[in-house]
Design a protein around this motif. Structure first.
Motif, PDB file in Angstrom:
ATOM      1  N   GLY A 136      35.855  64.817  37.845  1.00 39.53           N
ATOM      2  CA  GLY A 136      36.385  63.662  38.554  1.00 39.53           C
ATOM      3  C   GLY A 136      37.840  63.817  38.940  1.00 39.53           C
ATOM      4  O   GLY A 136      38.261  63.339  39.995  1.00 39.53           O
ATOM      5  N   ASN A 142      35.078  62.188  47.812  1.00 35.63           N
ATOM      6  CA  ASN A 142      35.270  60.771  47.503  1.00 35.63           C
ATOM      7  C   ASN A 142      34.020  60.253  46.786  1.00 35.63           C
ATOM      8  O   ASN A 142      32.921  60.288  47.328  1.00 35.63           O
ATOM      9  CB  ASN A 142      35.514  59.980  48.792  1.00 35.63           C
ATOM     10  N   LEU A 143      34.204  59.773  45.565  1.00 35.08           N
ATOM     11  CA  LEU A 143      33.069  59.336  44.748  1.00 35.08           C
ATOM     12  C   LEU A 143      32.835  57.831  44.799  1.00 35.08           C
ATOM     13  O   LEU A 143      32.042  57.318  44.020  1.00 35.08           O
ATOM     14  CB  LEU A 143      33.303  59.761  43.292  1.00 35.08           C
ATOM     15  N   SER A 144      33.489  57.130  45.706  1.00 30.13           N
ATOM     16  CA  SER A 144      33.384  55.666  45.729  1.00 30.13           C
ATOM     17  C   SER A 144      31.953  55.188  45.982  1.00 30.13           C
ATOM     18  O   SER A 144      31.480  54.248  45.327  1.00 30.13           O
ATOM     19  CB  SER A 144      34.337  55.074  46.762  1.00 30.13           C
ATOM     20  N   PHE A 146      29.257  56.852  45.357  1.00 30.10           N
ATOM     21  CA  PHE A 146      28.545  57.259  44.155  1.00 30.10           C
ATOM     22  C   PHE A 146      28.753  56.216  43.059  1.00 30.10           C
ATOM     23  O   PHE A 146      27.830  55.862  42.326  1.00 30.10           O
ATOM     24  CB  PHE A 146      29.074  58.620  43.723  1.00 30.10           C
ATOM     25  N   GLY A 147      29.981  55.696  42.966  1.00 31.87           N
ATOM     26  CA  GLY A 147      30.291  54.682  41.962  1.00 31.87           C
ATOM     27  C   GLY A 147      29.525  53.394  42.184  1.00 31.87           C
ATOM     28  O   GLY A 147      29.071  52.758  41.232  1.00 31.87           O
ATOM     29  N   TYR A 190      33.433  59.321  38.138  1.00 29.60           N
ATOM     30  CA  TYR A 190      33.877  58.339  39.129  1.00 29.60           C
ATOM     31  C   TYR A 190      35.131  57.602  38.666  1.00 29.60           C
ATOM     32  O   TYR A 190      36.113  57.463  39.420  1.00 29.60           O
ATOM     33  CB  TYR A 190      32.756  57.336  39.399  1.00 29.60           C
ATOM     34  N   ASP A 191      35.124  57.121  37.415  1.00 26.29           N
ATOM     35  CA  ASP A 191      36.272  56.358  36.914  1.00 26.29           C
ATOM     36  C   ASP A 191      37.517  57.226  36.791  1.00 26.29           C
ATOM     37  O   ASP A 191      38.641  56.750  37.010  1.00 26.29           O
ATOM     38  CB  ASP A 191      35.941  55.717  35.570  1.00 26.29           C
ATOM     39  N   GLN A 193      38.356  59.696  38.755  1.00 29.70           N
ATOM     40  CA  GLN A 193      38.922  59.785  40.108  1.00 29.70           C
ATOM     41  C   GLN A 193      39.580  58.464  40.500  1.00 29.70           C
ATOM     42  O   GLN A 193      40.680  58.447  41.071  1.00 29.70           O
ATOM     43  CB  GLN A 193      37.853  60.149  41.122  1.00 29.70           C
ATOM     44  N   ARG A 194      38.917  57.351  40.189  1.00 26.60           N
ATOM     45  CA  ARG A 194      39.459  56.032  40.542  1.00 26.60           C
ATOM     46  C   ARG A 194      40.795  55.788  39.846  1.00 26.60           C
ATOM     47  O   ARG A 194      41.754  55.288  40.457  1.00 26.60           O
ATOM     48  CB  ARG A 194      38.453  54.945  40.152  1.00 26.60           C
TER      49      ARG A 194
END
Length: 238
Positions: A136, A142-144, A146-147, A190-191, A193-194
């Motif tokens: 991540g 961009n994993l948004s 996916f999240g 995901y988190d 990366q966020r």
């Protein structure tokens, strides 16, 4: 979401990319430190309660069990909704209290599973978490989206878990555990990366600390839930 190119253009004075990257590393280290301390507190609280028959009876044999079960969830909602209005020191204190309550609520694992299997599953979880969090942190994808998918899945397993309280189906419990591991594994990447993208060099220290606490809370929940689902799958029962 904040793009890294945007972050590099924001700051007090003429901050260099190296300055911002150093700040990001310090910020992420703070997140992981908060998470690690919270996990340690939870483990100590869980083990302490499990060693006392009187506390186990109080927690699981009286109506207090509903308080123990629901209080951590209530604190998560409270912190998420009120973090902007809280002082960083207050948010940190509430995070430690939450960690203790979570420890009390999962103290049953030391009764239900062998100590060896708890340790083994913990290290499996730690290794998996580290790898997923690294993905991540380093991925350019961009994993948004996916999240969003994982959040829907999380809601699904919560509903299924509530239903299974009444059905008591071992088959459904097995499926829930597998899906739970996969969902929280994905949420870890995901988190991470966020949380990374929430960092801004220009943040006041108070704001940065509160971001670190909320980021640590997200990763803590991912780690703990992944551990509990893996324990259901691979733990040896007493």
């Amino acid at each position: 979401m904040i793009d890294r190119s945007t972050q590099r253009s924001v700051g007090y004075g003429q901050a260099t990319a190296a300055d911002i990257d150093a700040g990001l590393r310090k910020y992420m280290l703070g997140v992981y430190n908060y998470m690690s301390i919270a996990l340690l507190i939870t483990g100590l609280a869980a083990f302490g309660v499990s060693q006392s028959p009187e506390l186990l009876q109080l927690v699981y044999g009286t109506p207090l069990k509903w308080v123990v079960m629901l209080a951590p969830l209530g604190m998560v909602f409270f912190l998420s909704a009120r973090i902007h209005a809280l002082a960083a020191s207050t948010a940190q204190l509430l995070f430690w209290v939450f960690s203790v309550l979570m420890g009390v609520s999962i103290s049953y694992i030391f009764i239900a599973y062998t100590g060896e299997s708890i340790v083994r599953v913990f290290f499996i979880t730690a290794a998996s978490f580290a790898g997923l969090s690294l993905v991540g942190y380093t991925t350019k994808k961009n994993l948004s989206a996916f999240g969003s998918f994982l959040t829907i899945g999380l809601i699904g397993i919560v509903i299924a878990s509530i239903v299974n309280i009444f059905l008591a189906s071992s088959g459904l419990s097995f499926v829930i555990s597998i899906l739970g591991v996969l969902i929280f594994a994905g949420l870890t990447a995901y988190d991470t990366q966020r949380i990374k993208l929430m960092y801004m060099e220009s943040d006041h220290s108070e704001v940065a600390q509160k971001k670190s606490i909320m980021g640590a809370l997200s990763l803590y929940l991912n780690f703990l839930n992944m551990f509990l689902f893996l324990l259901q799958l691979f733990g040896n029962r007493e």
